[in-house]
Scaffold this active site. Structure first.
Site, PDB file in Angstrom:
ATOM      1  N   LEU A 124       0.994  -1.212   0.072  1.00 26.00           N
ATOM      2  CA  LEU A 124       0.112  -0.117   0.002  1.00 26.00           C
ATOM      3  C   LEU A 124       0.761   1.404  -0.161  1.00 26.00           C
ATOM      4  O   LEU A 124       0.364   2.407  -0.366  1.00 26.00           O
ATOM      5  CB  LEU A 124      -0.922   0.064   1.191  1.00 26.00           C
ATOM      6  N   GLY A 125       1.860   1.234   0.479  1.00 23.31           N
ATOM      7  CA  GLY A 125       2.926   2.035   0.544  1.00 23.31           C
ATOM      8  C   GLY A 125       4.253   1.855   1.131  1.00 23.31           C
ATOM      9  O   GLY A 125       4.138   0.997   1.764  1.00 23.31           O
TER      10      GLY A 125
ATOM     11  N   GLY B 154       8.348   4.177   2.689  1.00 27.71           N
ATOM     12  CA  GLY B 154       8.800   5.296   2.813  1.00 27.71           C
ATOM     13  C   GLY B 154       9.908   4.854   3.686  1.00 27.71           C
ATOM     14  O   GLY B 154      10.515   3.922   3.666  1.00 27.71           O
TER      15      GLY B 154
ATOM     16  N   MET C 131      11.079   4.477   6.559  1.00 26.24           N
ATOM     17  CA  MET C 131      11.233   3.581   7.801  1.00 26.24           C
ATOM     18  C   MET C 131      10.541   2.253   7.503  1.00 26.24           C
ATOM     19  O   MET C 131      10.308   1.462   8.437  1.00 26.24           O
ATOM     20  CB  MET C 131      10.651   4.237   8.960  1.00 26.24           C
TER      21      MET C 131
ATOM     22  N   VAL D 255       4.227  -0.463   4.139  1.00 25.13           N
ATOM     23  CA  VAL D 255       2.892  -1.052   4.696  1.00 25.13           C
ATOM     24  C   VAL D 255       2.086  -1.817   3.865  1.00 25.13           C
ATOM     25  O   VAL D 255       2.026  -1.561   2.525  1.00 25.13           O
ATOM     26  CB  VAL D 255       2.330   0.325   4.958  1.00 25.13           C
TER      27      VAL D 255
ATOM     28  N   LYS E 126       2.831  -3.424   8.765  1.00 27.99           N
ATOM     29  CA  LYS E 126       4.170  -2.654   8.665  1.00 27.99           C
ATOM     30  C   LYS E 126       5.367  -3.470   8.749  1.00 27.99           C
ATOM     31  O   LYS E 126       5.686  -3.978   9.819  1.00 27.99           O
ATOM     32  CB  LYS E 126       4.128  -1.262   9.751  1.00 27.99           C
TER      33      LYS E 126
ATOM     34  N   ASP F  55       5.103  12.034  16.168  1.00 30.00           N
ATOM     35  CA  ASP F  55       4.683  12.284  14.757  1.00 30.00           C
ATOM     36  C   ASP F  55       3.051  12.545  14.646  1.00 30.00           C
ATOM     37  O   ASP F  55       2.554  12.067  13.484  1.00 30.00           O
ATOM     38  CB  ASP F  55       5.153  11.142  13.952  1.00 30.00           C
TER      39      ASP F  55
END
Length: 515
Positions: A19-20, A22, A24, A27, A42, A140
């Site tokens: 799904l995505g 980055g 870190m 996911v 994750k 965050d």
């Protein structure tokens, strides 16, 4: 790095699709094969170049923090179900939430009404207080990490970089996590920080929900951090009722910052200003005291999309963006509320008017107020699809039989000439253009020219949304504010014209240019 789907993690959690990703981690949408339920998974990764000893320390810390966050049980916190290890790194199993984030809602629909922003803030604050009482800092808090459900619930997600209060492992590795424009100053200065840092980030998030960007966003990371440390927010585009809580949360020194109890009291008072039984609907003149309607955030049937950046997870809908990209805040035409204010000359720097409060109309059509980055505001039907071009912003009903447009014209400021030019262009692109009437009207104290006419769509031209052969009725209103002429257009398939007149007047009359 995992790239194949259908893999089982810890012999139980199936990866369905990415799904995505980055800095870190990645996911995934996944499935718990034991309990047969959808989950978000994750996969925690660290940036290249981290020394092995620091890498191991970070992965262990992440595992510990996720397990600590999993102890939270709060309606405004996305649940963490499990933390497992595979290939020497942690995988965090979370609740899959198929609703848009504040960032997504504002990007597609414009600023949140002030009462809604306050209500979102109150719920997120409650989640933070629960975490802080458990000794957990989020670190965050930002618009993409706050989800909005259809029933009005705000949910704080991604405790994936959260830390137990007093944990010094963050600075020991030299890593600074979090989104720069929402970081508290003390975190940038790398001094002691605690719950007050999350409250600062909440203040910046609430500011962004009403303006479209962080008060310190400057487009460049170093410029953003400099602004965060040395500049004060510009509150001119924030409704005054929210000034006390934002100014209290955004104090540079954590010791001077408003505490959670004070912030909760102020946010509760503002949230209570929500009109009874209202939400995104136009006023009904028949009975001003009657209110109704349900809140609509975005189109329903949409799958979850999880995007991650700097270790953060943002749950978004996969519905295509309602409009094209917009300056700075990526604000896009997709919102509404009535209550227009008086028009005034346009200024070089756009300034949004306070978000008006919606009420119901007899038509029952949900509407939202779009605050354009160019400094104007208009009410528009909530479920219409929007698009934004250089000088033209417009929305189309999903069946293609109705359309709303706002065009800025700089060639001339004479509204009569603007409509004459538009008529000549239309006659070249449409068939059987027949004028109904042309008249001078007053638009919020400014003289305007209004032209009502009918036309039949030919081949797609300047109206690609129109269906060839369909007969339309349209109103165009031209007015001049400062050195800019604006053309407002409302078009409906002719058989539907009469029953849409009330809504048309509400929408056209709502157009306001900020000062």
């Amino acid at each position: 790095m995992v790239s194949d789907s259908n893999r089982l993690i810890a012999g139980r959690y199936q990866l369905l699709r990415e799904l995505g990703r980055g800095g870190m981690g990645v996911v995934w949408e996944g499935r718990d094969t034991l309990l047969n339920r959808q989950v978000a998974i994750k996969e925690v990764l660290l940036p290249d170049g981290v020394p092995p000893e620091d890498r191991e320390r970070q992965l262990l810390r992440t595992t510990r923090e996720a397990r600590t966050a999993a102890k939270l049980n709060h309606p405004s916190v996305v649940a963490i179900y499990d933390v497992v290890e595979e290939d020497g790194r942690p995988w965090i199993i979370m609740e899959l939430v198929s609703t848009p984030s504040v960032e997504e809602v504002v990007a597609r629909s414009g600023a949140l009404p002030v009462w809604e922003a306050a209500d979102v803030g109150r719920q997120v604050l409650s989640a933070l207080r629960s975490a802080h009482e458990a000794g957990i800092l989020h670190r965050d808090v930002k618009p993409s990490n706050v989800l909005l459900t259809e029933d009005g619930r705000a949910v704080l997600t991604d405790f994936g970089i959260a830390t137990a209060e007093g944990d010094s492992s963050l600075t020991s590795t030299g890593m600074v996590t979090g989104s720069p424009s929402f970081l508290a100053p003390e975190r940038v200065r790398d001094v002691d920080y605690g719950p007050a840092s999350d409250l600062w980030s909440l203040g910046a998030t609430l500011f962004a929900s009403m303006v479209g960007r962080s008060p310190f966003e400057r487009g460049d990371p170093m410029a953003t951090l400099n602004a965060l440390l040395n500049e004060e927010p510009d509150y001119r585009r924030i409704p005054p009722v929210m000034h006390p809580v934002l100014k209290g949360l955004l104090r540079k020194e954590p010791g001077e910052r408003m505490d959670a109890a004070q912030a909760d009291r102020l946010l509760t008072e503002v949230a209570a200003s929500k009109p009874v039984h209202t939400d995104r609907l136009v006023p009904e003149k028949k009975d001003k005291k009657q209110r109704g309607g349900r809140r609509t955030l975005l189109a329903a049937a949409a799958a979850a999309l999880v995007a991650i950046g700097a270790g953060g997870v943002a749950y978004l809908k996969s519905t295509p963006p309602a409009v094209g990209a917009a300056p700075t805040a990526t604000a896009r035409p997709d919102t509404a509320s009535p209550a227009p204010s008086s028009a005034a000359p346009a200024s070089a720097a756009p300034s949004a008017t306070p978000t008006p409060t919606p009420t119901p109309t007899r038509t029952g059509i949900p509407v939202r107020s779009w605050n354009s980055p160019d400094g104007w505001t208009i009410t528009r039907p909530a479920r219409w699809r929007g698009a934004r071009e250089e000088f033209y912003t417009h929305w189309t009903r999903r069946d293609g039989n109705a359309h709303l447009g706002v065009r800025a014209v700089y060639a001339t400021t004479d509204p009569h000439q603007v409509l004459r030019d538009a008529e000549e262009t239309l006659k070249q692109q449409a068939q059987d253009v027949v004028g109904v009437r042309r008249r001078t009207v007053v638009h919020q104290g400014v003289k305007a020219v209004e032209w009502e006419f009918a036309w039949t769509a030919a081949e797609p031209g300047d109206q690609p949304w129109a269906t060839q052969g369909t007969r339309y009725r349209e109103v165009r209103r031209a007015l001049t504010i400062g050195d800019t002429a604006y053309v407002l257009s409302w078009t409906v398939a002719e058989p539907e014209w009469r029953r849409n007149v009330r809504l048309m007047r509400q929408v056209i009359d709502s157009f306001t240019v900020g000062t």
